[in-house]
Design an enzyme around this catalytic site. Structure first.
Site, short mmCIF file in Angstrom:
data_model
loop_
_atom_site.label_atom_id
_atom_site.label_comp_id
_atom_site.label_asym_id
_atom_site.label_seq_id
_atom_site.Cartn_x
_atom_site.Cartn_y
_atom_site.Cartn_z
N GLY A 11 -3.16 14.52 -13.92
CA GLY A 11 -1.95 14.86 -14.66
C GLY A 11 -0.68 14.47 -13.93
O GLY A 11 0.41 14.54 -14.50
N LEU A 16 5.04 3.20 -10.38
CA LEU A 16 4.37 1.90 -10.21
C LEU A 16 4.88 1.12 -9.00
O LEU A 16 4.20 0.23 -8.51
CB LEU A 16 4.54 1.07 -11.48
CG LEU A 16 3.52 1.36 -12.59
CD1 LEU A 16 4.01 0.85 -13.93
CD2 LEU A 16 2.16 0.76 -12.27
N TYR A 50 0.16 4.39 11.13
CA TYR A 50 1.35 3.54 11.20
C TYR A 50 2.31 3.97 12.31
O TYR A 50 3.23 3.24 12.66
CB TYR A 50 2.10 3.49 9.87
CG TYR A 50 1.29 3.00 8.69
CD1 TYR A 50 0.08 2.32 8.86
CD2 TYR A 50 1.74 3.20 7.38
CE1 TYR A 50 -0.66 1.88 7.77
CE2 TYR A 50 1.00 2.76 6.30
CZ TYR A 50 -0.20 2.11 6.50
OH TYR A 50 -0.92 1.68 5.41
N LEU A 213 2.79 -8.86 -1.65
CA LEU A 213 3.52 -10.13 -1.48
C LEU A 213 2.77 -11.08 -0.55
O LEU A 213 3.30 -12.13 -0.18
CB LEU A 213 4.93 -9.86 -0.95
CG LEU A 213 5.75 -8.81 -1.73
CD1 LEU A 213 7.12 -8.62 -1.12
CD2 LEU A 213 5.88 -9.21 -3.21
#
EC number: 1.1.1.2
Length: 325
Positions: A11, A16, A50, A213
């Site tokens: 939900g 994006l 990271y 990319l």
């Protein structure tokens, strides 16, 4: 410009376009997050490995919450469980460290970063004398059960997988009481991942593309390999639409309903990367980009053994990239 969202089976709405933070210097990432939030980003992709979650946390503390730039409920934050923390006893402490570093009470999405486990401990890359990795026998299905407990405790809203193949996804689904909501994998026109995306969509998983990319800034790049951002088809579409090559690559993904997490610390590029919701490709243009697929994977962890670069984990029984998809 706000990014359009996809709906997870939980939900939740996941934007994006998100900001990737892999390879973002701790010294630069704080300003990058602040700028990204100011221009409409509502999705931040992080990971313990990271090495910059503390700085990201400072940016989130200053800019997210009541009376600040962004209400917490409008932000979608992902992090990832590292390979040394797969043992069920290590999963919750690893998450709690990430939450403390990010200065958050919960994560919107927590991913298992890779299917295989490294030896337990505080060294992120435990090694043998010959430089090879020391693994741990914990199976990802055991790790998954420990991850499910985090959802029950309200520490995580959704769970997902990263760098898993189709067989491994089904293996997790066979034991899951909390089903994975997202698969995050390398994906771009050279590695379109069509079969894997179809596999996920049939099972109610959404897909996030990392290195959308082509990750041409990575340290181990082969000078001979093709560069996606200089691909003639991409350049021609960029000229036709008055866009940058990066925007062409990102638009292709979002039009396929694949979310992307391009990494940048450069304000102009951070802004450009989210400006992909005000133009559309024709079916023919999508086909031109689809035709670039060559199943070319850029992100394969490598080791130097006897002076040669070799895939670090390819011999591991749970290595994901030996399967067709």
């Amino acid at each position: 410009m706000a990014a359009s969202c996809i709906l997870l089976h939980t939900g939740q709405k996941m934007p994006l376009i998100g900001l990737g933070t892999w390879k973002s210097d701790p010294g630069q990432v704080k300003a990058a997050i602040k700028y990204a939030l100011s221009v409409g980003y509502r999705h931040i992709d992080c990971a313990a490995i990271y090495g910059n979650e503390t700085e990201i946390g400072e940016a989130l503390k200053e800019n997210v919450g009541p009376g600040k730039l962004v209400p917490r409920e409008e932000l979608f934050v992902t992090s990832k469980l590292w390979n040394t923390k797969h043992h069920p006893e290590d999963v919750e402490p690893a998450l709690r460290k990430t939450l403390a570093d990010l200065q958050l009470e919960y994560l919107d999405l927590y991913l298992m970063h890779w299917p295989y486990a490294f030896e337990r401990g505080d060294s992120p890359f435990p090694k043998n004398a010959d430089g090879t990795i020391r693994y741990d026998s914990t199976h990802y299905k055991e790790t998954w059960r420990a991850l499910e407990a985090l959802v029950a405790k309200g520490l995580v809203r959704a769970l997902g997988l990263s760098n898993f193949n189709s067989r491994q996804i089904d293996d997790v689904l066979s034991v899951a009481s909390v089903r994975p909501a997202v698969l995050q994998v390398e994906c771009h026109p050279y590695l379109a991942q069509n079969e894997l995306i179809a596999h996920c969509q049939a099972r109610n998983l959404e897909v996030t593309a990392y290195s959308p990319l082509g990750s041409s800034d990575r340290a181990w790049r082969d000078p001979e390999e093709p560069v996606l951002l200089k691909e003639p088809v991409v350049l021609a579409l960029a000229e036709k639409h008055g866009r940058s090559p990066a925007q062409i690559l990102l638009r292709w993904q979002v039009q396929r309903k694949v979310s992307c997490i391009p990494k940048s610390v450069t304000p102009s590029r951070i802004l450009e990367n989210i400006q992909v919701f005000d133009f559309t490709f024709s079916p023919e243009e999508m086909k031109q980009l689809d035709a670039l697929n060559k199943n070319l994977r850029f992100i394969v962890p490598m080791l130097t053994v006897d002076g040669k670069r070799v895939p670090r984990d390819a011999g591991h029984p749970l290595y994901p990239f030996n399967d067709p998809y």
